[in-house]
Design a protein around this motif. Structure first.
Motif, short mmCIF file in Angstrom:
data_model
loop_
_atom_site.label_atom_id
_atom_site.label_comp_id
_atom_site.label_asym_id
_atom_site.label_seq_id
_atom_site.Cartn_x
_atom_site.Cartn_y
_atom_site.Cartn_z
N VAL A 143 9.31 12.12 -6.69
CA VAL A 143 9.51 11.56 -5.35
C VAL A 143 10.78 12.14 -4.75
O VAL A 143 11.87 12.03 -5.33
N ALA A 144 10.64 12.77 -3.58
CA ALA A 144 11.79 13.38 -2.90
C ALA A 144 12.29 12.51 -1.76
O ALA A 144 13.46 12.60 -1.38
N ALA A 145 11.44 11.68 -1.19
CA ALA A 145 11.82 10.81 -0.08
C ALA A 145 10.77 9.72 0.07
O ALA A 145 9.64 9.85 -0.42
N THR A 146 11.16 8.64 0.72
CA THR A 146 10.22 7.56 1.02
C THR A 146 10.34 7.18 2.48
O THR A 146 11.39 7.37 3.11
N GLU A 205 5.06 -8.60 2.76
CA GLU A 205 3.74 -8.59 2.14
C GLU A 205 2.82 -7.59 2.82
O GLU A 205 2.67 -7.60 4.04
N GLY A 206 2.19 -6.69 2.01
CA GLY A 206 1.19 -5.76 2.51
C GLY A 206 1.73 -4.56 3.26
O GLY A 206 0.95 -3.80 3.83
N ASP A 207 3.05 -4.35 3.28
CA ASP A 207 3.61 -3.18 3.97
C ASP A 207 3.16 -1.88 3.30
O ASP A 207 2.74 -1.87 2.14
N THR A 208 3.27 -0.79 4.04
CA THR A 208 2.87 0.52 3.55
C THR A 208 4.11 1.37 3.26
O THR A 208 5.05 1.39 4.06
N VAL A 209 4.09 2.08 2.14
CA VAL A 209 5.19 2.97 1.76
C VAL A 209 4.62 4.38 1.58
O VAL A 209 3.62 4.57 0.87
N LEU A 210 5.22 5.35 2.25
CA LEU A 210 4.83 6.75 2.11
C LEU A 210 5.76 7.42 1.10
O LEU A 210 6.98 7.42 1.29
N LEU A 211 5.19 7.97 0.03
CA LEU A 211 5.96 8.67 -0.99
C LEU A 211 5.79 10.17 -0.78
O LEU A 211 4.67 10.70 -0.87
N SER A 212 6.89 10.84 -0.50
CA SER A 212 6.87 12.29 -0.30
C SER A 212 7.23 12.97 -1.62
O SER A 212 8.34 12.78 -2.13
N LEU A 213 6.28 13.72 -2.17
CA LEU A 213 6.48 14.36 -3.47
C LEU A 213 7.01 15.78 -3.27
O LEU A 213 6.56 16.52 -2.40
N SER A 214 7.96 16.14 -4.12
CA SER A 214 8.61 17.44 -4.01
C SER A 214 7.67 18.56 -4.41
O SER A 214 6.92 18.46 -5.38
N ILE A 215 7.69 19.64 -3.63
CA ILE A 215 7.02 20.89 -4.03
C ILE A 215 8.08 21.96 -4.29
O ILE A 215 7.79 23.15 -4.23
N GLY A 216 9.30 21.50 -4.59
CA GLY A 216 10.38 22.43 -4.89
C GLY A 216 11.22 22.73 -3.65
O GLY A 216 10.98 22.22 -2.55
N ALA A 217 12.22 23.57 -3.84
CA ALA A 217 13.12 23.93 -2.75
C ALA A 217 12.41 24.81 -1.74
O ALA A 217 11.51 25.59 -2.09
N ALA A 261 0.87 -1.18 0.00
CA ALA A 261 0.00 0.00 0.00
C ALA A 261 0.90 1.22 0.00
O ALA A 261 1.96 1.22 0.63
N TYR A 262 0.49 2.28 -0.71
CA TYR A 262 1.31 3.49 -0.73
C TYR A 262 0.43 4.72 -0.64
O TYR A 262 -0.70 4.74 -1.11
N SER A 263 0.96 5.74 0.01
CA SER A 263 0.25 7.00 0.18
C SER A 263 1.21 8.13 -0.15
O SER A 263 2.41 7.91 -0.35
N TYR A 264 0.67 9.36 -0.18
CA TYR A 264 1.47 10.50 -0.60
C TYR A 264 1.40 11.64 0.42
O TYR A 264 0.40 11.79 1.12
N ASP A 265 2.46 12.41 0.47
CA ASP A 265 2.41 13.72 1.10
C ASP A 265 3.35 14.64 0.33
O ASP A 265 3.92 14.24 -0.68
N GLU A 266 3.49 15.87 0.79
CA GLU A 266 4.32 16.85 0.10
C GLU A 266 5.48 17.25 0.99
O GLU A 266 5.37 17.27 2.22
N THR A 267 6.60 17.60 0.35
CA THR A 267 7.77 18.02 1.12
C THR A 267 8.63 18.93 0.25
O THR A 267 8.57 18.88 -0.98
N TYR A 268 9.41 19.78 0.92
CA TYR A 268 10.39 20.59 0.19
C TYR A 268 11.57 19.72 -0.22
O TYR A 268 11.93 18.76 0.48
N SER A 269 12.18 20.04 -1.35
CA SER A 269 13.34 19.27 -1.80
C SER A 269 14.21 20.13 -2.69
O SER A 269 13.71 20.81 -3.60
#
Length: 583
Positions: free
Chosen positions: A343-346, A356-368, A327-335
């Motif tokens: 993707v800026a970080a996980t 099996e079935g672990d969760t991964v959080l994908l932090s998407l860049s909103i720029g510096a 499972a994966y979800s998203y949030d936003e972060t500076y990068s």
């Protein structure tokens, strides 16, 4: 032979379409000229372009490719729509494709090892630039690599549609297959079972077999992650191989494939009595491993790959390839490293063992986080707000002060100052000359808002529009926004609601309703009312402010705050977007 209907047409009154070169039923390539300059024209098939989603995907892909301007990549000069033609114009590449070179002789041809590695190095260098900017080729082969008379390597033929499910590892597989073709002259094999080059050309170094095998692994997880990683492996092998006479690089002429191969050695089966001791040892070891409880247990874990710089689509494909039901979800972060939307970080970090079935959080860049403050001094407050938001500043504070030398609403200075690095988290302070401050009018009726503006000696312009959410006669929007400073004779535009748009009922509705059972359907839930469909389609490269509306996958979404690159259906009730219903 029936002439092609597009040959001889002119795009934008300037680009002449020539003969058809190739096509796959979805897109077709043509020769062309643009002001006497040779170009290549790619057209989306009319029946495919009839679907707006296909047209937008084609043009969006073209814009993404146009942003990747690097040596070794064919440049897209223009994209657009002219009548019913959806097109791109690409620079013409002099020279021959690898396919033309290898198929041009009377017998099969191949390249010497160092020449083959030099060509592949050029391909990977170009692809590395594309992968760094989140662009995957998706269709690399001998027909999409062009060699000119001076030995330059150029990659073209990026797939324009149907690229779902491809990642940089897809391109790595294609380059491994291309290396096999260069070394052997053969490209007729199943992509999942690429044979070792030395099985066709005896005497080739084992390192070459390993390069091909590493890139063409059937399981993508076992391939190099992108063109940059595979490039390092290719360069290391190129340095280790001895340079035979005459093997000088991509300018080297292809040489005939070795046709006479040594007779294979016939190996007779080993008698069972000779194998018995070995088989007994294997059986004992197997029993020991089974007793330990792990010998026959399938591996249901995998390391999280490094997804830094991947787009959301590429990252999801990589995670799906692990076959762990993650499972994966998203949030936003500076990068400072990843581009907005990448993707800026996980969490967990790359290299972590997943189950099996672990969760991964994908932090998407909103720029510096720290960016240079643009020059807004001397402009209007409204212009300054737009420039600052384009730079990523959401928090904008305004301080009013008297200035006899400037018109009301002029930006006098900023904190931090223009040219300095500003903290997007803390925002920007604008010092603006005093004038008339525009009040909030969206909680008033048309008459109330007009009276308020008249008392401030501001001019009122009224525009009417239907609205499903704002009561008839009330202000639905205003321009400029509240808090803006205008001169005393400034103008404010009020958008006033005329109520919901009337929908004509089909004939016979009343009669059918009169003859229906009043009890029937009493408990039926009313369908969700469609939202307004005037919103533009969501664009992953655009920025959106609070209140902006977009269409996405048949629904309308409204931005809760400033956002960029986050798909509207990500995040639920805590995300950047609010679902307004179907469209």
């Amino acid at each position: 032979m029936t002439p092609d209907p597009h040959t001889g047409l002119t795009l934008r009154g300037r680009v002449l379409i020539g003969d058809r070169l190739r096509g796959d039923g979805t897109v077709s390539e043509y020769s062309g000229t643009d002001a006497d300059r040779p170009v290549t024209v790619t057209l989306l098939a009319p029946e495919v372009a009839a679907d707006p989603a296909n047209m937008q995907a084609f043009l969006g892909r073209a814009r993404s490719l146009a942003r990747v301007d690097a040596p070794g990549l064919a440049r897209i000069l223009e994209e657009g729509v002219d009548g019913d033609l959806v097109y791109t114009v690409t620079e013409h590449l002099p020279g021959q494709t690898i396919a033309q070179v290898l198929e041009g002789g009377e017998r099969g041809l191949r390249y010497a090892p160092h020449a083959a590695l030099t060509i592949v190095t050029g391909v990977l260098t170009a692809l590395n630039e594309a992968h760094d900017q989140g662009v995957v080729h998706g269709g690399l082969g001998p027909r999409s690599v062009v060699l000119d008379g001076e030995g330059r390597v150029t990659v073209t033929g990026f797939r324009m549609l149907g690229i779902e499910g491809v990642t940089p590892r897809t391109d790595v597989h294609a380059v491994g297959s291309l290396l096999h073709t260069l070394l052997t002259g053969s490209h007729r094999f199943d992509d999942d079972t690429v044979p070792s080059p030395s099985s066709l050309v005896p005497g080739l170094a084992p390192e070459l077999d390993e390069l091909v095998a590493d890139a063409t692994e059937p399981n993508p997880r076992n391939r190099p992650r992108d063109a940059g990683q595979y490039l390092a492996m290719v360069e290391r092998v190129a340095r280790s191989l001895p340079g035979p006479a005459g093997d000088t690089g991509p300018g080297t002429e292809p040489i005939p494939v070795v046709e006479a191969q040594a007779e294979p050695t016939v190996k007779h089966p080993v008698p069972l009595w000779r194998r018995a001791p070995f088989l007994a040892i294997v059986a004992v070891l197997a029993l020991v491993l089974v007793a330990a409880g792990w010998a026959l247990v399938p591996d249901d874990t995998a390391e999280l790959p490094d997804l830094l710089g991947y787009t959301t689509e590429m990252a999801e494909v990589e995670l799906e390839a692990l076959e762990l039901g993650l499972a994966y979800s998203y949030d936003e972060t500076y990068s400072d490293d990843a581009q907005p939307g990448e993707v800026a970080a996980t969490d967990p970090a790359a290299g972590t063992e997943l189950g099996e079935g672990d969760t991964v959080l994908l932090s998407l860049s909103i720029g510096a986080r720290y960016v240079e403050v643009p020059d807004v001094v001397g402009g209007t407050e409204s212009e300054a707000r737009d420039l600052l938001r384009d730079s990523g500043f959401d928090e904008i504070e305004v301080v009013r002060e008297h200035s006899a030398d400037h018109d009301p609403g002029t930006v006098l200075s900023t904190i931090p100052e223009v040219g300095e690095d500003g903290d997007r988290e803390e925002g920007i302070t604008l010092h603006v000359s005093e004038g008339v401050i525009v009040p909030t009018l969206t909680d008033m009726t048309r008459d109330e808002a007009s009276a308020a503006l008249e008392s401030l000696e501001l001019t009122t312009t009224v525009v009417e529009t239907s609205s499903e959410t704002v009561t008839e006669g009330w202000v639905a929007a205003q321009n400029p926004e509240p808090g803006t400073v205008l001169p005393e004779d400034g103008e404010v535009t009020l958008t006033v609601s005329t109520g919901p748009e009337e929908v004509e009922e089909p004939e016979g509705t009343e009669d059918e309703a009169a003859g229906s059972d009043p009890e029937e359907g009493a408990d039926t839930e009313e369908p969700e009312a469609p939202a307004e469909c005037s919103a533009q389609a969501w664009d992953s490269g655009a920025t959106y402010d609070s209140g902006d509306r977009v269409q996405y996958e048949g629904r309308v979404y409204e931005a809760r705050r400033w956002t960029m690159a986050i798909p509207p259906n990500v995040g639920g009730e805590w995300g950047a977007w609010s679902d307004q219903g179907p469209c």
